[in-house]
Design an enzyme around this catalytic site. Structure first.
Site, mmCIF file in Angstrom:
data_model
loop_
_atom_site.group_PDB
_atom_site.id
_atom_site.type_symbol
_atom_site.label_atom_id
_atom_site.label_comp_id
_atom_site.label_asym_id
_atom_site.label_seq_id
_atom_site.Cartn_x
_atom_site.Cartn_y
_atom_site.Cartn_z
ATOM 1 N N ASP A 110 0.477 -1.105 -0.267
ATOM 2 C CA ASP A 110 0.122 -0.253 0.160
ATOM 3 C C ASP A 110 0.903 1.622 0.102
ATOM 4 O OD1 ASP A 110 -2.017 -1.304 0.374
ATOM 5 O OD2 ASP A 110 -2.463 -1.455 2.347
ATOM 6 N N HIS A 137 -5.356 -3.845 5.590
ATOM 7 C CA HIS A 137 -5.104 -3.783 4.167
ATOM 8 C C HIS A 137 -6.203 -4.342 3.385
ATOM 9 C CE1 HIS A 137 -2.176 -4.768 1.521
ATOM 10 N NE2 HIS A 137 -2.398 -6.548 1.335
#
Length: 272
Positions: A110, A137
């Site tokens: 990310d 996530h």
């Protein structure tokens, strides 16, 4: 390098049957265990759709870690990370070896995506960008803090696009692969970056800070991705993520119920 690679397979079919000795061979003496095992997403699937298959895989592997390398730092990549990290924690608790400083969900991909998108937008090199990405996530639980990027200015439209693309960049890859899998090369790179930093800190290098999904009490969620300082034994200090802009606060409020639900799903899986 001086690194040596070896593989250990499950025991071949024997009579009487033997347990999976290969897992013990692979894990004994490990300082760090990285777990990316599981099935990938296909178009139209969310990370949560992988739950039943990947939850069982993570549970089995972490049971092995509890037995053969209880003091190793575990880096969980298998999706859905928001649930598989709590699964790992519950397994380790049942075995009496849980240490919250040694269990991390890897959210580095990310950060890599956020860095890439900001650099492209601002005309910078990705090497010069380090976006803090907090939360979880998966989808809207991923929250990049673009307001904290020094010297960056974004229009409202760009901010929206960059945030959503960071949250759903994985879906772009799944669609592009058209059923052939999800992000693999980029995840391998992100996993390498994370693990290399863990190893650097273990060797005594100072000032190793990276985002990770860990147990903490910064929010109402029992697990939350935030910057962490790593040391010789794993997570040395969970750091605060700083001030949120009004835009980020709105995303934060939106994500929390989803994140808490996904955490509880992992806990319930082990307790059922």
């Amino acid at each position: 390098t001086k690194a040596k690679t070896s593989g250990s397979l499950p025991s071949q079919g024997t009579w009487p049957p033997r347990s999976n000795e290969g897992l013990g061979e692979a894990l004994t003496g490990a300082d760090v265990v990285v777990i990316p095992a599981g099935v990938p997403r296909k178009p139209g699937m969310t990370r949560d759709d992988l739950f039943n298959t990947n939850a069982s895989i993570v549970q089995t592997l972490v049971e092995g870690c509890a037995e053969f390398c209880p003091e190793a730092v575990l880096a969980i990549i298998s999706n859905p990370v928001n649930s598989t990290v709590p699964i790992a924690a519950e397994v380790l608790k049942k075995a009496g070896v849980y240490d919250k400083t040694k269990l991390c969900g890897v959210t580095t991909l990310d950060v890599c995506r956020a860095n890439t998108f900001v650099a492209e937008n601002q005309g910078w090199s990705p090497d010069d960008v380090d976006v803090t990405v907090i939360g979880g996530h998966a989808g809207i639980t991923i929250l990049p803090l673009f307001s904290q990027v020094p010297n960056a200015t974004f229009s409202d439209e760009d901010l929206d696009k960059l945030t959503v693309r960071t949250q759903f960049g994985g879906d772009e890859v799944v669609k592009a692969k058209a059923g052939a899998g999800s992000a693999t090369l980029s995840m391998a790179y992100a996993g390498y970056l994370f693990t290399e930093n863990v190893l650097k800190a273990m060797r005594g290098e100072e000032g190793i800070v990276q985002c990770a999904y860990v147990e903490n009490d910064l929010t109402d969620a029992s697990y939350f991705a935030t910057p962490c300082k790593f040391g010789k034994g794993g997570v040395e200090e969970v750091l605060p993520f700083g001030e949120l802009s009004a835009y980020e606060k709105a995303w934060f409020d939106k994500m929390m119920p989803d994140l808490q639900k996904q955490i509880q799903k992992g806990v319930d899986f082990v307790d059922k």
